[in-house]
Scaffold this motif. Structure first.
Motif, mmCIF file in Angstrom:
data_model
loop_
_atom_site.group_PDB
_atom_site.id
_atom_site.type_symbol
_atom_site.label_atom_id
_atom_site.label_comp_id
_atom_site.label_asym_id
_atom_site.label_seq_id
_atom_site.Cartn_x
_atom_site.Cartn_y
_atom_site.Cartn_z
ATOM 1 N N TYR A 1 -1.581 50.173 -4.658
ATOM 2 C CA TYR A 1 -1.121 49.839 -6.035
ATOM 3 C C TYR A 1 -1.504 48.630 -6.663
ATOM 4 O O TYR A 1 -1.791 48.672 -7.752
ATOM 5 N N LEU B 1 -1.265 55.356 -12.326
ATOM 6 C CA LEU B 1 -1.170 55.537 -10.951
ATOM 7 C C LEU B 1 -1.587 56.979 -11.154
ATOM 8 O O LEU B 1 -1.889 57.492 -10.017
ATOM 9 N N PHE C 1 5.677 49.772 -6.122
ATOM 10 C CA PHE C 1 5.109 49.149 -7.354
ATOM 11 C C PHE C 1 5.465 47.960 -7.700
ATOM 12 O O PHE C 1 4.983 47.174 -8.327
#
Length: 311
Positions: free
Chosen positions: A131, A86, A17
């Protein structure tokens, strides 16, 4: 501007991320970016310069009403302008809505009722790209940056001291990591080690002891005596040791993601996890070997050695 990201998962998921956090900081240089992560993953942010505050919430726990109320208060106290998640549970989107966060962004699902800007989830691509797609919820269409980390100077100094202690500085070294979950058979590791020692006897082979893989280290040492062992105590030290290696051979793991972030040549073995999701595409420095049966133990040592000598 204050930005929040809810990022479940372990250290490896946090590292994947990091490119999204970097791009957010590039787009909004004056923004304060906070993350809420599981307690086991907090240490990842020692090597991430883009985050203002790291908060904790155990996404895997059986959270009750009191836990969600505590999380609600933690978010409300900081008055965020933008929030990412997420985690696809609708309850987290509800928390954003209850806090009155103007922009709430997550993946499009049948229960994404409380997200203001849901984004389609493309699960078959490299995870860092998946992501990074979330920032499309802000109208940003930039390409995903590569994985990068910032290793503190004292961690680099520690690694240099360990390299000197183990007599690795002049020759360089090959780093091996067998993980602690899905395991690659020790006899196969022994075949790989013996072959490397025969072809490159002047380059030390170092076993990486990290995050509960002590049993693997012990078994490999019993099979191949006189191997060196390194035991870094934090993510920064781990990254610094990986950065100093000529080559790393490992399974899918946090060390793999750190190797990608620091640019170390790596041969990675994959069983149930798809290599295409864990390694950046079109990169010759990171070689993924996918088991045809999705059973890690079915990868032959000869296949691994072919990739090692090609690298």
């Amino acid at each position: 501007m204050r930005i929040l990201a809810l990022v479940p998962g372990g250290i490896g998921e946090q590292i994947l991320f990091f490119p999204t956090l970097e791009d957010l900081k590039t787009q909004y240089p004056n923004a304060l970016i906070d993350v809420i992560v599981e307690p086991r993953a907090k240490i990842a942010y020692r090597v991430c310069p883009h985050v203002h505050e790291v908060l904790m919430f155990d996404y895997q726990d059986r959270n009750g009403l009191a836990d969600y109320l505590n999380l609600l208060g933690m978010i409300r106290d900081r008055e965020y302008d933008v929030a990412f998640t997420l985690d696809k549970r609708w309850t987290l989107g509800l928390l954003f809505w209850l806090n009155g966060i103007p922009l709430s962004i997550g993946y499009q699902t049948s229960t994404a009722w409380f997200l203001s800007n849901p984004v389609p989830q493309k699960t078959e691509q490299y995870t860092a790209y998946m992501y990074h797609d979330l920032i499309q919820g802000l109208g940003i269409q930039t390409p995903c940056p590569p994985l990068k980390i910032a290793v503190p100077k004292d961690d680099i100094s520690w690694a240099e001291g360990e390299q000197k202690r183990l007599l690795l500085q002049e020759s360089g070294y090959i780093l091996l990591y067998g993980g602690f979950g899905e395991s690659y058979p020790v006899p196969q590791w022994s075949n790989i080690i013996n072959n490397m020692q025969q072809k490159q006897p002047s380059i030390p082979i170092v076993l990486l002891q990290w995050a509960g893989n002590e049993a693997w280290v012990k078994m490999v040492q019993e099979s191949c005596p006189n191997l060196k062992v390194i035991k870094p105590s934090g993510v920064g030290r781990l990254a610094a040791m990986i950065a100093g290696a000529n080559l790393m051979v490992c399974t899918d793991s946090t060390p793999l993601q750190l190797a990608v972030a620091v640019g170390t040549y790596t041969v990675a073995l994959f069983g149930q996890t798809k290599a295409t999701k864990r390694l950046p595409p079109s990169q010759d420095k990171y070689i993924g070997i996918q088991s045809a049966t999705y059973n890690l133990g079915d990868i032959q040592a000869t296949t691994v050695l072919e990739k090692i000598w090609r690298s």
